[in-house]
Design a protein around this motif. Structure first.
Motif, short mmCIF file in Angstrom:
data_model
loop_
_atom_site.label_atom_id
_atom_site.label_comp_id
_atom_site.label_asym_id
_atom_site.label_seq_id
_atom_site.Cartn_x
_atom_site.Cartn_y
_atom_site.Cartn_z
N ALA A 1 25.34 28.17 42.09
CA ALA A 1 25.91 29.14 41.16
C ALA A 1 25.08 30.42 41.21
O ALA A 1 23.87 30.38 40.96
CB ALA A 1 25.94 28.60 39.74
N GLU A 2 25.72 31.51 41.57
CA GLU A 2 25.09 32.83 41.52
C GLU A 2 25.57 33.51 40.24
O GLU A 2 26.73 33.92 40.15
CB GLU A 2 25.44 33.65 42.76
CG GLU A 2 24.62 33.32 43.99
CD GLU A 2 23.20 33.91 43.92
OE1 GLU A 2 22.95 34.77 43.06
OE2 GLU A 2 22.35 33.49 44.73
N LEU A 3 24.69 33.59 39.25
CA LEU A 3 25.06 34.10 37.94
C LEU A 3 24.53 35.51 37.74
O LEU A 3 23.34 35.78 37.97
CB LEU A 3 24.50 33.20 36.84
CG LEU A 3 24.85 31.71 36.93
CD1 LEU A 3 24.23 30.97 35.75
CD2 LEU A 3 26.36 31.51 36.96
N HIS A 4 25.39 36.40 37.28
CA HIS A 4 24.99 37.77 36.97
C HIS A 4 24.46 37.77 35.55
O HIS A 4 25.18 38.08 34.60
CB HIS A 4 26.20 38.70 37.13
CG HIS A 4 25.86 40.14 36.98
ND1 HIS A 4 26.82 41.12 36.96
CD2 HIS A 4 24.67 40.79 36.86
CE1 HIS A 4 26.24 42.31 36.82
NE2 HIS A 4 24.94 42.12 36.75
N ALA A 5 23.20 37.40 35.41
CA ALA A 5 22.54 37.31 34.10
C ALA A 5 21.37 38.29 34.10
O ALA A 5 20.25 37.92 34.47
CB ALA A 5 22.06 35.89 33.83
N PRO A 6 21.59 39.54 33.70
CA PRO A 6 20.51 40.53 33.74
C PRO A 6 19.33 40.19 32.84
O PRO A 6 18.22 40.65 33.09
CB PRO A 6 21.20 41.82 33.28
CG PRO A 6 22.65 41.61 33.55
CD PRO A 6 22.87 40.14 33.32
N PHE A 7 19.55 39.38 31.79
CA PHE A 7 18.47 38.97 30.90
C PHE A 7 18.36 37.45 30.94
O PHE A 7 19.36 36.74 31.06
CB PHE A 7 18.75 39.45 29.48
CG PHE A 7 18.82 40.95 29.35
CD1 PHE A 7 17.68 41.69 29.11
CD2 PHE A 7 20.04 41.61 29.50
CE1 PHE A 7 17.74 43.07 29.01
CE2 PHE A 7 20.11 42.99 29.42
CZ PHE A 7 18.95 43.73 29.17
N SER A 8 17.13 36.95 30.85
CA SER A 8 16.91 35.50 30.96
C SER A 8 17.73 34.73 29.93
O SER A 8 18.25 33.65 30.22
CB SER A 8 15.42 35.19 30.80
OG SER A 8 14.94 35.64 29.53
N SER A 9 17.89 35.28 28.74
CA SER A 9 18.65 34.61 27.69
C SER A 9 20.12 34.44 28.07
O SER A 9 20.78 33.49 27.64
CB SER A 9 18.54 35.39 26.38
OG SER A 9 18.84 36.76 26.59
N GLN A 10 20.63 35.35 28.88
CA GLN A 10 22.04 35.27 29.25
C GLN A 10 22.31 34.13 30.23
O GLN A 10 23.42 33.60 30.29
CB GLN A 10 22.50 36.61 29.82
CG GLN A 10 22.53 37.70 28.76
CD GLN A 10 22.93 39.06 29.28
OE1 GLN A 10 23.06 39.27 30.49
NE2 GLN A 10 23.09 40.01 28.38
N GLU A 11 21.30 33.71 30.99
CA GLU A 11 21.48 32.53 31.84
C GLU A 11 21.71 31.29 30.99
O GLU A 11 22.50 30.41 31.36
CB GLU A 11 20.28 32.33 32.76
CG GLU A 11 20.47 31.14 33.70
CD GLU A 11 19.35 30.95 34.69
OE1 GLU A 11 18.85 29.79 34.79
OE2 GLU A 11 18.97 31.91 35.37
#
Length: 347
Positions: free
Chosen positions: A264-274
């Motif tokens: 999974a390649e996740l576009h999570a600019p902030f660690s919390s968004q992952e």
């Protein structure tokens, strides 16, 4: 779908803090040359071209028209543009190929965040009546989301730090930040500098092709089995910031839950968004998340989402993945979300 579309090539620039010596065209040109060279195609062979960028970053209207010089002004081309991340331009190109109007498409995206204050620029995408007049910047809004996750018991600061450390340790040579990165001081509590994306410049491009044409251009095409995007309510006060129903719905419509994915390649600019995305996408520990480093290692605004699709496709091309999920987002606190499911032919 009656027509199968695949990502057959992907290229990206080296992502840097500043590219003062380069215009957008000069930054983009090597990427376009590389992605075409991977397939042996010329500009005249491309049936449709679609780009993603933001005039707000460039500070001038219709700035994207200049980058068409990098594609080539002659012969005339079928072209479109979205004022969004390149992942959403890929959605338009994919739709175009599904109609049968073209067999190949070039999708590219770029962003130069270094000339201005990115945190201030991004406030202009907020609701103009209630939020934008308050000038809450992107980091402050992400911190609200992170604090909501901490209050709900979904994560803690040490777990967030581990996400940042893992991402930058995995970062590929194109990334802006690689290797051990200090956790740093609080930027906006509870987010530290290590929980936030770097500000920088970069570009990316992919080529799509349909059916037998895809197999001619790539030894192992990354077939797009499903692609969908959804949006959350514009008002942050109307949302549960610890969850992302739009991501879950987009994944369901894209077929992500039909069979397990291995990457999974996740576009999570902030660690919390992952943390939010893992829950919405039902990703277990067996799934390799952001083996490229993700947006915490390089976050060229308007290209980072397209890079997630390109990185997932590249792993399928080289046999490192068989079924991958790619995610792209836009707006504050994961407001708009796109999910793509990619598969390689059985080995």
């Amino acid at each position: 779908m009656t027509r199968q579309i695949a990502v057959v090539a992907f290229a990206q620039s080296d992502h840097r803090r500043t590219t003062d010596e380069l215009s957008e065209v000069e930054m983009l040109m090597p990427v376009l040359h590389e992605v075409l060279a991977r397939t042996g195609l010329k500009t005249a062979d491309i049936g449709f071209t679609c780009s993603g960028s933001s005039d707000y970053l460039a500070g001038r209207a219709f700035s994207f028209t200049m980058t068409l010089d990098g594609v080539g002004a002659w012969p005339p081309i079928s072209e479109s543009h979205v004022e969004m991340d390149g992942a959403f331009a890929l959605y338009e190109a994919w739709s175009k190929l599904l109609t049968g109007d073209a067999d190949t498409a070039l999708v590219y995206a770029y962003g130069k965040s270094s000339p201005g204050s990115l945190r201030d620029v991004l406030t202009r995408q907020l609701d103009p009546y209630y939020l934008a007049p308050l000038w809450p910047d992107s980091v402050a809004l992400a911190a609200l989301q992170a604090q909501a996750l901490l209050d709900a018991g979904d994560t803690d600061e040490h777990a967030l730090a581990a996400i940042g450390a893992r991402s930058r340790a995995a970062a590929n040579p194109h990334a802006q930040l690689r290797g051990p990165v200090p956790r740093g001081d609080h930027l906006v509590r509870p987010l530290r500098t290590g929980d936030c994306p770097p500000i920088g410049d970069g570009a990316a491009a992919v080529i799509l092709a349909a059916g037998d044409r895809a197999r001619q251009l790539c030894a192992r095409p990354a077939w797009i089995r499903g692609l969908d995007h959804r949006i959350e309510p514009h008002s942050l006060g109307a949302r549960d910031l610890t969850d992302s129903p739009s991501t879950r719905l987009a994944a369901e419509r894209a077929g992500a839950f039909e069979r397990p994915v291995d990457t999974a390649e996740l576009h999570a600019p902030f660690s919390s968004q992952e943390v939010v995305l893992r829950k919405a996408l039902r990703l277990g520990e067996e799934v390799v998340v952001n083996p490229s480093g993700g947006a915490l290692a390089a976050n060229p605004v308007m290209a980072a989402g397209l890079i997630r699709i390109g990185e997932a496709a590249a792993r399928i091309h080289r046999g490192a993945s068989d079924r991958a999920l790619a995610h792209a987002t836009s707006g504050p606190c994961l407001q708009q979300n796109l999910v793509a499911v990619l598969e390689g032919d059985p080995r």
